[in-house]
Design a protein around this motif. Structure first.
Motif, PDB file in Angstrom:
ATOM      1  N   MET A 144      44.232  50.652  35.774  1.00  0.00           N
ATOM      2  CA  MET A 144      45.129  49.580  35.354  1.00  0.00           C
ATOM      3  C   MET A 144      44.509  48.206  35.621  1.00  0.00           C
ATOM      4  O   MET A 144      44.690  47.273  34.828  1.00  0.00           O
ATOM      5  CB  MET A 144      46.473  49.705  36.059  1.00  0.00           C
ATOM      6  CG  MET A 144      47.215  51.003  35.766  1.00  0.00           C
ATOM      7  SD  MET A 144      47.430  51.329  33.999  1.00  0.00           S
ATOM      8  CE  MET A 144      48.620  50.054  33.583  1.00  0.00           C
ATOM      9  N   ALA A 145      43.751  48.074  36.711  1.00  0.00           N
ATOM     10  CA  ALA A 145      43.081  46.801  36.995  1.00  0.00           C
ATOM     11  C   ALA A 145      42.005  46.512  35.964  1.00  0.00           C
ATOM     12  O   ALA A 145      41.820  45.365  35.545  1.00  0.00           O
ATOM     13  CB  ALA A 145      42.484  46.825  38.405  1.00  0.00           C
ATOM     14  N   VAL A 146      41.279  47.552  35.530  1.00  0.00           N
ATOM     15  CA  VAL A 146      40.294  47.375  34.464  1.00  0.00           C
ATOM     16  C   VAL A 146      40.976  46.849  33.206  1.00  0.00           C
ATOM     17  O   VAL A 146      40.494  45.908  32.554  1.00  0.00           O
ATOM     18  CB  VAL A 146      39.568  48.711  34.177  1.00  0.00           C
ATOM     19  CG1 VAL A 146      38.738  48.609  32.903  1.00  0.00           C
ATOM     20  CG2 VAL A 146      38.690  49.110  35.349  1.00  0.00           C
ATOM     21  N   ARG A 147      42.106  47.423  32.855  1.00  0.00           N
ATOM     22  CA  ARG A 147      42.840  46.967  31.676  1.00  0.00           C
ATOM     23  C   ARG A 147      43.344  45.537  31.866  1.00  0.00           C
ATOM     24  O   ARG A 147      43.363  44.745  30.921  1.00  0.00           O
ATOM     25  CB  ARG A 147      44.015  47.907  31.409  1.00  0.00           C
ATOM     26  CG  ARG A 147      43.595  49.306  31.001  1.00  0.00           C
ATOM     27  CD  ARG A 147      44.794  50.237  30.895  1.00  0.00           C
ATOM     28  NE  ARG A 147      44.410  51.556  30.403  1.00  0.00           N
ATOM     29  CZ  ARG A 147      45.260  52.548  30.216  1.00  0.00           C
ATOM     30  NH1 ARG A 147      46.560  52.385  30.486  1.00  0.00           N
ATOM     31  NH2 ARG A 147      44.839  53.723  29.766  1.00  0.00           N
ATOM     32  N   ALA A 148      43.747  45.202  33.084  1.00  0.00           N
ATOM     33  CA  ALA A 148      44.316  43.880  33.345  1.00  0.00           C
ATOM     34  C   ALA A 148      43.295  42.758  33.174  1.00  0.00           C
ATOM     35  O   ALA A 148      43.677  41.619  32.870  1.00  0.00           O
ATOM     36  CB  ALA A 148      44.912  43.828  34.759  1.00  0.00           C
ATOM     37  N   VAL A 149      41.999  43.063  33.365  1.00  0.00           N
ATOM     38  CA  VAL A 149      40.972  42.032  33.152  1.00  0.00           C
ATOM     39  C   VAL A 149      40.473  42.036  31.712  1.00  0.00           C
ATOM     40  O   VAL A 149      39.508  41.347  31.379  1.00  0.00           O
ATOM     41  CB  VAL A 149      39.788  42.186  34.135  1.00  0.00           C
ATOM     42  CG1 VAL A 149      40.255  42.052  35.569  1.00  0.00           C
ATOM     43  CG2 VAL A 149      39.038  43.499  33.911  1.00  0.00           C
ATOM     44  N   GLY A 150      41.123  42.808  30.843  1.00  0.00           N
ATOM     45  CA  GLY A 150      40.798  42.791  29.431  1.00  0.00           C
ATOM     46  C   GLY A 150      39.709  43.757  29.010  1.00  0.00           C
ATOM     47  O   GLY A 150      39.160  43.626  27.907  1.00  0.00           O
ATOM     48  N   LEU A 151      39.416  44.733  29.841  1.00  0.00           N
ATOM     49  CA  LEU A 151      38.391  45.715  29.520  1.00  0.00           C
ATOM     50  C   LEU A 151      39.012  47.091  29.310  1.00  0.00           C
ATOM     51  O   LEU A 151      40.205  47.286  29.533  1.00  0.00           O
ATOM     52  CB  LEU A 151      37.353  45.781  30.648  1.00  0.00           C
ATOM     53  CG  LEU A 151      36.609  44.476  30.944  1.00  0.00           C
ATOM     54  CD1 LEU A 151      35.669  44.659  32.124  1.00  0.00           C
ATOM     55  CD2 LEU A 151      35.844  43.986  29.713  1.00  0.00           C
ATOM     56  N   ALA A 152      38.191  48.027  28.873  1.00  0.00           N
ATOM     57  CA  ALA A 152      38.633  49.413  28.696  1.00  0.00           C
ATOM     58  C   ALA A 152      37.955  50.277  29.749  1.00  0.00           C
ATOM     59  O   ALA A 152      36.815  50.021  30.156  1.00  0.00           O
ATOM     60  CB  ALA A 152      38.293  49.920  27.304  1.00  0.00           C
ATOM     61  N   ILE A 179      34.213  59.493  37.818  1.00  0.00           N
ATOM     62  CA  ILE A 179      33.283  58.464  37.351  1.00  0.00           C
ATOM     63  C   ILE A 179      33.950  57.729  36.198  1.00  0.00           C
ATOM     64  O   ILE A 179      34.561  58.357  35.323  1.00  0.00           O
ATOM     65  CB  ILE A 179      31.947  59.089  36.906  1.00  0.00           C
ATOM     66  CG1 ILE A 179      31.243  59.730  38.117  1.00  0.00           C
ATOM     67  CG2 ILE A 179      31.042  58.044  36.269  1.00  0.00           C
ATOM     68  CD1 ILE A 179      29.964  60.459  37.774  1.00  0.00           C
ATOM     69  N   VAL A 180      33.869  56.400  36.208  1.00  0.00           N
ATOM     70  CA  VAL A 180      34.584  55.600  35.221  1.00  0.00           C
ATOM     71  C   VAL A 180      33.636  54.628  34.538  1.00  0.00           C
ATOM     72  O   VAL A 180      32.976  53.815  35.199  1.00  0.00           O
ATOM     73  CB  VAL A 180      35.745  54.807  35.860  1.00  0.00           C
ATOM     74  CG1 VAL A 180      36.563  54.109  34.778  1.00  0.00           C
ATOM     75  CG2 VAL A 180      36.644  55.716  36.693  1.00  0.00           C
ATOM     76  N   ASN A 181      33.551  54.728  33.213  1.00  0.00           N
ATOM     77  CA  ASN A 181      32.854  53.725  32.414  1.00  0.00           C
ATOM     78  C   ASN A 181      33.768  52.520  32.237  1.00  0.00           C
ATOM     79  O   ASN A 181      34.980  52.677  32.056  1.00  0.00           O
ATOM     80  CB  ASN A 181      32.508  54.284  31.038  1.00  0.00           C
ATOM     81  CG  ASN A 181      31.570  55.465  31.105  1.00  0.00           C
ATOM     82  OD1 ASN A 181      30.574  55.433  31.822  1.00  0.00           O
ATOM     83  ND2 ASN A 181      31.883  56.520  30.365  1.00  0.00           N
ATOM     84  N   VAL A 182      33.195  51.342  32.253  1.00  0.00           N
ATOM     85  CA  VAL A 182      33.982  50.108  32.158  1.00  0.00           C
ATOM     86  C   VAL A 182      33.282  49.141  31.208  1.00  0.00           C
ATOM     87  O   VAL A 182      32.067  48.934  31.298  1.00  0.00           O
ATOM     88  CB  VAL A 182      34.143  49.438  33.543  1.00  0.00           C
ATOM     89  CG1 VAL A 182      34.863  48.103  33.421  1.00  0.00           C
ATOM     90  CG2 VAL A 182      34.890  50.364  34.502  1.00  0.00           C
ATOM     91  N   GLY A 183      34.041  48.539  30.293  1.00  0.00           N
ATOM     92  CA  GLY A 183      33.476  47.531  29.409  1.00  0.00           C
ATOM     93  C   GLY A 183      34.346  47.281  28.200  1.00  0.00           C
ATOM     94  O   GLY A 183      35.477  47.769  28.110  1.00  0.00           O
ATOM     95  N   LYS A 184      33.828  46.500  27.281  1.00  0.00           N
ATOM     96  CA  LYS A 184      34.496  46.275  26.005  1.00  0.00           C
ATOM     97  C   LYS A 184      34.283  47.492  25.108  1.00  0.00           C
ATOM     98  O   LYS A 184      33.192  48.059  25.076  1.00  0.00           O
ATOM     99  CB  LYS A 184      33.939  45.019  25.324  1.00  0.00           C
ATOM    100  CG  LYS A 184      34.267  43.716  26.028  1.00  0.00           C
ATOM    101  CD  LYS A 184      35.710  43.307  25.795  1.00  0.00           C
ATOM    102  CE  LYS A 184      35.978  41.901  26.336  1.00  0.00           C
ATOM    103  NZ  LYS A 184      37.396  41.503  26.160  1.00  0.00           N
TER     104      LYS A 184
END
Length: 206
Positions: A144-152, A179-184
């Motif tokens: 949810m924090a990843v989403r909150a900063v505008g990323l997927a 393991i979590v990928n993070v980015g646009k």
């Protein structure tokens, strides 16, 4: 129980519809990512947001390893099955989520008003179960924090956790579990959204 439509769900929320969409209704687990980098400041913001979620006695067992070097990324990808390896190699940011099996050693810091309760968790089996459960809870906050900063976020299982731990956790007490990928999001990032249970199935009143 009355089934809420999307419109009256929005009416029940105290956040604006755009924020609700970003965090819940339109948010998806990405399967491809653009090459737009994710700054260290953004990674810090993800943690600072995630850490505010509640855990048992504030125990906070989750530990995050941001995989930044190409060598480490190749090593992590080598522990993964199927298409997960390619995702891990191409996402702009990669996080290994682990839990600290000795989380209770920080008791006087995270529960300073009752540090004597550390004794409740001297049993390793109990401590591991509590640490694992609460780390998974924090993993939800992380997404949810990843989403909150505008990323997927693209959370992944399908890896050899023992191999990951040998590579990055050999000198600590941490055990990897996600393991979590993070980015646009990149090209064609979404699979079709699968059905969610109706409230009649998933909830009840007694």
């Amino acid at each position: 129980m009355t089934v809420q439509t999307e419109s009256n769900v929005y009416e029940a929320l105290t956040i604006d519809p755009a924020s609700a969409d970003q965090l819940f209704f339109e948010a998806r687990s990405a399967n491809s990512f653009s090459d737009e980098p994710v700054s260290d400041e953004t990674l810090d913001a993800i943690y600072e947001t995630m850490k505010m979620g509640p855990t048992l006695m504030n125990n906070q067992p989750l530990r995050i390893t941001w995989v930044k070097s190409e060598e480490a990324r190749q090593t992590i990808a080598g522990t993964m099955s199927g298409t997960n390896a390619q995702k891990a190699l191409t996402a702009p940011a990669l996080a290994v989520l682990s839990f600290d099996t000795e989380w209770h050693e920080e008791f006087e810091n995270f529960f300073p008003h009752a540090p004597e309760r550390k004794a409740m968790f001297e049993n390793a089996e109990v401590r591991t179960a509590v640490g694992n459960n609460n780390a998974w809870l924090q993993a939800g906050y992380f997404i949810m924090a990843v989403r909150a900063v505008g990323l997927a976020a693209g959370p992944m299982g399908g890896f050899d956790s023992k191999a990951v731990d040998q590579a990055i956790n050999a000198e600590n007490n941490q055990k990897s579990f996600l393991i979590v990928n993070v980015g646009k999001p990149g090209e064609n990032p979404w699979f079709d959204r699968l059905p969610r249970h109706d409230s009649e199935l998933a909830t009840r009143s007694i």
